[in-house]
Design a protein around this motif. Structure first.
Motif, PDB file in Angstrom:
ATOM      1  N   VAL A 246       0.832  -1.207   0.000  1.00 35.56           N
ATOM      2  CA  VAL A 246       0.000   0.000   0.000  1.00 35.56           C
ATOM      3  C   VAL A 246       0.864   1.255   0.000  1.00 35.56           C
ATOM      4  O   VAL A 246       0.487   2.288  -0.554  1.00 35.56           O
ATOM      5  N   PHE A 247       2.047   1.160   0.615  1.00 38.68           N
ATOM      6  CA  PHE A 247       2.925   2.320   0.710  1.00 38.68           C
ATOM      7  C   PHE A 247       4.131   2.217  -0.225  1.00 38.68           C
ATOM      8  O   PHE A 247       5.079   2.988  -0.091  1.00 38.68           O
ATOM      9  N   ASP A 248       4.084   1.277  -1.155  1.00 44.68           N
ATOM     10  CA  ASP A 248       5.143   1.177  -2.163  1.00 44.68           C
ATOM     11  C   ASP A 248       4.801   2.151  -3.287  1.00 44.68           C
ATOM     12  O   ASP A 248       4.228   1.774  -4.320  1.00 44.68           O
ATOM     13  N   ILE A 249       5.155   3.418  -3.072  1.00 50.24           N
ATOM     14  CA  ILE A 249       4.740   4.480  -3.981  1.00 50.24           C
ATOM     15  C   ILE A 249       5.292   4.274  -5.383  1.00 50.24           C
ATOM     16  O   ILE A 249       4.609   4.528  -6.389  1.00 50.24           O
ATOM     17  N   LEU A 250       6.527   3.787  -5.489  1.00 52.02           N
ATOM     18  CA  LEU A 250       7.118   3.592  -6.810  1.00 52.02           C
ATOM     19  C   LEU A 250       6.400   2.488  -7.582  1.00 52.02           C
ATOM     20  O   LEU A 250       6.196   2.599  -8.799  1.00 52.02           O
ATOM     21  N   LEU A 251       5.997   1.407  -6.886  1.00 45.24           N
ATOM     22  CA  LEU A 251       5.211   0.363  -7.547  1.00 45.24           C
ATOM     23  C   LEU A 251       3.882   0.931  -8.036  1.00 45.24           C
ATOM     24  O   LEU A 251       3.471   0.695  -9.182  1.00 45.24           O
ATOM     25  N   LEU A 252       3.195   1.672  -7.172  1.00 46.26           N
ATOM     26  CA  LEU A 252       1.910   2.254  -7.551  1.00 46.26           C
ATOM     27  C   LEU A 252       2.072   3.206  -8.724  1.00 46.26           C
ATOM     28  O   LEU A 252       1.231   3.261  -9.627  1.00 46.26           O
ATOM     29  N   ALA A 253       3.166   3.966  -8.725  1.00 45.62           N
ATOM     30  CA  ALA A 253       3.405   4.916  -9.814  1.00 45.62           C
ATOM     31  C   ALA A 253       3.646   4.188 -11.132  1.00 45.62           C
ATOM     32  O   ALA A 253       3.156   4.620 -12.188  1.00 45.62           O
ATOM     33  N   ARG A 254       4.401   3.090 -11.086  1.00 42.65           N
ATOM     34  CA  ARG A 254       4.622   2.328 -12.324  1.00 42.65           C
ATOM     35  C   ARG A 254       3.311   1.769 -12.854  1.00 42.65           C
ATOM     36  O   ARG A 254       3.053   1.789 -14.069  1.00 42.65           O
ATOM     37  N   ARG A 255       2.492   1.275 -11.950  1.00 41.20           N
ATOM     38  CA  ARG A 255       1.186   0.739 -12.364  1.00 41.20           C
ATOM     39  C   ARG A 255       0.317   1.851 -12.975  1.00 41.20           C
ATOM     40  O   ARG A 255      -0.351   1.652 -13.985  1.00 41.20           O
ATOM     41  N   LEU A 256       0.305   3.001 -12.319  1.00 40.50           N
ATOM     42  CA  LEU A 256      -0.507   4.112 -12.818  1.00 40.50           C
ATOM     43  C   LEU A 256      -0.013   4.579 -14.180  1.00 40.50           C
ATOM     44  O   LEU A 256      -0.815   4.866 -15.080  1.00 40.50           O
ATOM     45  N   HIS A 257       1.298   4.654 -14.347  1.00 43.30           N
ATOM     46  CA  HIS A 257       1.852   5.054 -15.647  1.00 43.30           C
ATOM     47  C   HIS A 257       1.456   4.064 -16.728  1.00 43.30           C
ATOM     48  O   HIS A 257       1.031   4.453 -17.831  1.00 43.30           O
TER      49      HIS A 257
END
Length: 438
Positions: free
Chosen positions: A293-304
């Motif tokens: 939930v707090f892996d911001i870089l993972l979330l950002a890659r997914r969002l991109h």
């Protein structure tokens, strides 16, 4: 928290019912005080409005003790337990019902002015009142609506007692009550203005609703699975005809595409003609691992990756709406070289969780929306804003806390986001100096 008046309460209640938009819904107000609340709910849902006149059948000599209730079309609901305990004779029951049905029909004629009742068979009936104390009247209303053939019964009240809400959950399919109090006192104590609603206002609201043109049909939504950084992500895509841009939503911790707050904002953007993509940045299995939930870089890659898919699927330029930790992911994704993101809006976001380098690289115009009572997050947004070199602004919503649950707060968020996105549909050409606003 207190509501300003019944209409303000109705607007907040409508936000909580946003998931019913586009469904076959009829909104039913209990007269008299429930009608101004119901009118706001019907207006927001784009649903027809009608009055629900219910008369309780009181035990002779103890009229407040109801052995049943009646509604239109001959509907009668009896409480066999009360009849067994109180023992009213059949003749007494019939006499009470005759008297109450005369009064019911008199009120219906006065309110409807000759218009027929809206049919409920097979539809979702949203029963609305201005508050729930004991729940006796609301229970009778829900049972009467069920007797008229409603497929689903939803009771919606701005404020109610915990006991009353628990009681009604056994009768209605769903109970929506933003303010549930262990000790309620009087319903009126939860409103700043709580004047009596006259019959003439009930009649006027019904007349106005009958004259209102039907809202255009909501654009179709499509549930999709899209590939993103090693996962298949569930998403909900809505593309209105002629949409100039699409907004991808990055949800906060513990949330996803079914978030009622983000769905409310997305619906407001759809009405403004913008396409929206509500998506889960984590799979169900991944969401159970707190560190994800707090892996911001993972979330950002997914969002991109999702924005690349969205651009290819719709042919539209893309903007981001981020909430809580999702705001950090949106800013990280917008900072990627060649992302081409039009603009970013953050709701109660944690931009401080993005890397400092990303904050300085963001070029998309960014709006940071924070509640005035969310003091810590407001401070974090201001610190993050100091690192940003793009056009950006911090919008403070007065009287709002982190989740924007206060009356009208989420509506303000939706309006701010809509205006920001529509004002930044065209990115400035290369070399244009960035603007910064307070």
């Amino acid at each position: 928290m207190r509501y300003e008046d019944r209409r303000a309460a109705g607007r907040l209640l409508a936000e909580r019912l946003d998931g019913l938009r586009g469904q076959d819904v009829v909104v039913l107000g209990l007269p008299r005080g429930g009608m101004p609340v119901a009118a706001e709910v019907a207006r927001h849902l784009g649903a027809p409005l009608d009055v629900l006149v219910v008369r309780k059948l009181g035990v002779p000599q103890q009229p407040e003790w109801a052995f049943g209730a009646i509604g239109e079309h001959g509907v009668r609901v009896l409480n066999r337990d009360v009849i067994a305990e109180a023992g009213p004779a059949v003749a007494e029951q019939e006499a009470v019902e005759r008297a109450e049905r005369i009064e019911l029909e008199r009120r219906v004629r006065g309110y409807r002015q000759g218009r027929p009742a809206l049919p409920l068979a097979g539809r979702t009936a949203v029963v609305v009142d201005d508050g729930l104390a004991t729940g006796a009247t609301a229970e009778a209303a829900c049972r009467v609506v069920r007797g008229q053939g409603a497929a689903q019964v939803v009771l919606a009240v701005p404020v109610g007692s915990a006991h009353g809400v628990a009681r009604l959950r056994r009768v209605a399919d769903a109970v929506v009550c933003p303010l549930t109090q262990q000790v309620l006192g009087s319903v009126g104590a939860w409103y700043r203005r709580f004047r009596q609603t006259p019959d003439s206002e009930v009649t006027a609201l019904l007349t106005e609703a009958a004259r209102a043109p039907a809202e255009p049909a909501a654009p179709p939504n499509r549930e999709v699975l899209l590939p993103a950084a090693g996962a298949q992500l569930g998403a909900r895509l809505v593309v209105p005809d002629g949409a100039p841009a699409a907004v991808a939503f990055a949800h906060g911790s513990g949330s996803g595409r079914h978030s009622p707050r983000n769905r409310y904002v997305a619906t407001a953007l759809n009405r403004a003609g913008l396409a929206t993509l509500l998506l889960d940045l984590l799979t169900d299995a991944e969401a159970h691992e707190r560190h994800n939930v707090f892996d911001i870089l993972l979330l950002a890659r997914r969002l991109h990756a999702a924005s690349v898919w969205l651009r290819g699927e719709t042919g539209l330029p893309v903007a981001y709406f981020g909430a809580s930790t999702g705001a950090a992911a949106a800013l990280e994704a917008a900072a990627l070289s060649g992302s081409g993101i039009l603009s970013v809006v953050s709701r109660g976001g944690r931009p401080d969780l993005a890397t400092p380098a990303a904050l300085t690289r963001v070029r998309a115009p960014t709006l940071l929306i924070v509640g005035s009572l969310d003091a810590e997050v407001l401070s974090l947004n201001r610190l993050a804003g100091d690192r940003m070199h793009c056009e950006h602004r911090i919008a403070v919503v007065p009287g709002a806390t982190h989740l924007f649950e206060e009356p009208g707060a989420l509506t303000t968020v939706a309006e701010l986001a809509r205006d920001w996105f529509t004002a930044h549909l065209d990115r400035p050409t290369a070399g244009t100096p960035p603007r910064r606003s307070a």
